[in-house]
Design an enzyme around this catalytic site. Structure first.
Site, PDB file in Angstrom:
ATOM      1  N   TYR A 144      -2.401  -1.249  10.308  1.00 46.54           N
ATOM      2  CA  TYR A 144      -2.383  -1.307   8.844  1.00 46.54           C
ATOM      3  C   TYR A 144      -1.031  -0.876   8.269  1.00 46.54           C
ATOM      4  CZ  TYR A 144      -3.687  -0.666   3.977  1.00 46.54           C
ATOM      5  OH  TYR A 144      -3.724  -0.742   2.599  1.00 46.54           O
ATOM      6  N   SER A 179       0.856  -1.188   0.000  1.00 50.78           N
ATOM      7  CA  SER A 179       0.000   0.000   0.000  1.00 50.78           C
ATOM      8  C   SER A 179       0.889   1.234   0.000  1.00 50.78           C
ATOM      9  CB  SER A 179      -0.880  -0.007   1.255  1.00 50.78           C
ATOM     10  OG  SER A 179      -1.478   1.246   1.483  1.00 50.78           O
TER      11      SER A 179
END
Length: 313
Positions: free
Chosen positions: A172, A160
């Site tokens: 995350y 990401s």
């Protein structure tokens, strides 16, 4: 200068068009195929004539994918956080691919929540996300590697923009930084076996990983469970503003997820896959820039995006 530009364009065009031969004979194993990137990628590869082994978390997701595709796709129920289940998946893949091995492993399974200010989260919140996004990815990779080495194939890992710059708290971004490091290390090790490793670093795309309703609900639960002392130090206005900013971020997400799956597909079918793919204008013009700036400059920019706590200095 024009000649150099033309040469660079032609070189990129050649690399994009230089495809692997006999794709219809090659197997690809993809995790996280219930929805989003994994689901669309599985369909794209079936359309290319490849043999797709799609891992889904739910029976419902698996059945829906089977209905939407052809006999070239097979499904397997997989929870990447359960090592025994991962071993079973590896044996199932081994039974399918036989001596030719596995051409490509796509580690796509992932979650985005819980996320929020780090102090608002528990260690269980961090572990939940890290176990799926990072530990599960490593477990699947290690179990599939012998088959990938046999095929001189590829590993494609979903990271990401949050793996290049930590834009919000929680597990995350921590997990995605880990994906980057793991991918870099195995790429160097597997180079000697003819195995290529690619990292996908998408920007803000509209998938089920961070749904708006789930996000607002989760933020309210995080806030309500905090000790009164912690809530007082941040203040109600901080909570409302922080939540609003996250919701607006999700609303601005790019709905055309094929940008991402096209990058994943290229990493699988091209003879010259890239090490990193950065689908999304926000990645190219914002996040990668922030990642390359001196840390104090990046801190200054990102801290201006955060609301000011009630008890700030």
């Amino acid at each position: 200068m024009a000649a150099l530009t033309d040469f660079a364009f032609m070189y990129r065009w050649f690399k994009n068009c230089n495809l692997v031969k006999n794709l219809s004979e090659k197997y690809v194993f993809i995790t996280g195929c219930d929805s989003g990137f994994g689901n669309l990628l599985a369909k794209q590869l079936v359309d290319r004539g490849m043999k797709v082994l799609a891992a889904c978390l739910t029976e419902e997701g698996a059945q829906k994918l089977l209905q939407d595709t052809s006999h070239q796709l097979q499904t397997f129920l997989l929870d990447v956080t359960k090592s025994e289940n991962v071993k079973e998946a590896a044996q199932w893949v081994r039974d399918q691919v036989g001596e030719q091995g596995l051409w490509a492993l796509v580690n796509n399974a992932g979650v985005g929540l819980p996320s929020g200010p780090n102090e608002w989260l528990t260690i269980k919140d961090f572990v939940k996300v890290i176990n799926i996004n990072l530990v599960g990815l490593i477990d699947v990779t290690l179990n599939m590697l012998p088959m990938i080495k046999k095929a001189r194939g590829r590993v494609v890992n979903m990271s990401s923009s949050g793996g290049r710059v930590a834009i919000f708290g929680g597990g995350y971004c921590v997990s995605k930084f880990g994906v980057e490091a793991f991918s870099d290390s195995i790429r160097r090790e597997l180079h000697f076996f003819g195995v290529k490793v690619s990292i996908i670093e998408p920007g803000n795309y509209k998938t089920s990983i961070l749904g708006q309703e789930a996000l607002e609900s989760r933020m309210k639960k995080l806030w309500d469970r905090l000790p009164q002392e912690t809530r007082d130090s941040y203040g109600e206005e901080y909570f409302q503003t922080y939540t609003k900013k996250l919701v607006n971020l999700m609303r601005s997400a790019e709905p055309r997820i094929s940008d991402v799956t096209n990058s994943m597909e290229h990493a699988i079918v091209s003879r010259s896959p890239r090490i990193r793919y950065n689908p999304g204008l926000d990645v190219k013009f914002l996040y990668l820039t922030l990642a390359k700036l001196p840390t104090p400059v990046t801190d200054f920019i990102l801290s201006r995006y955060l609301p000011r706590p009630a008890d700030s200095v």
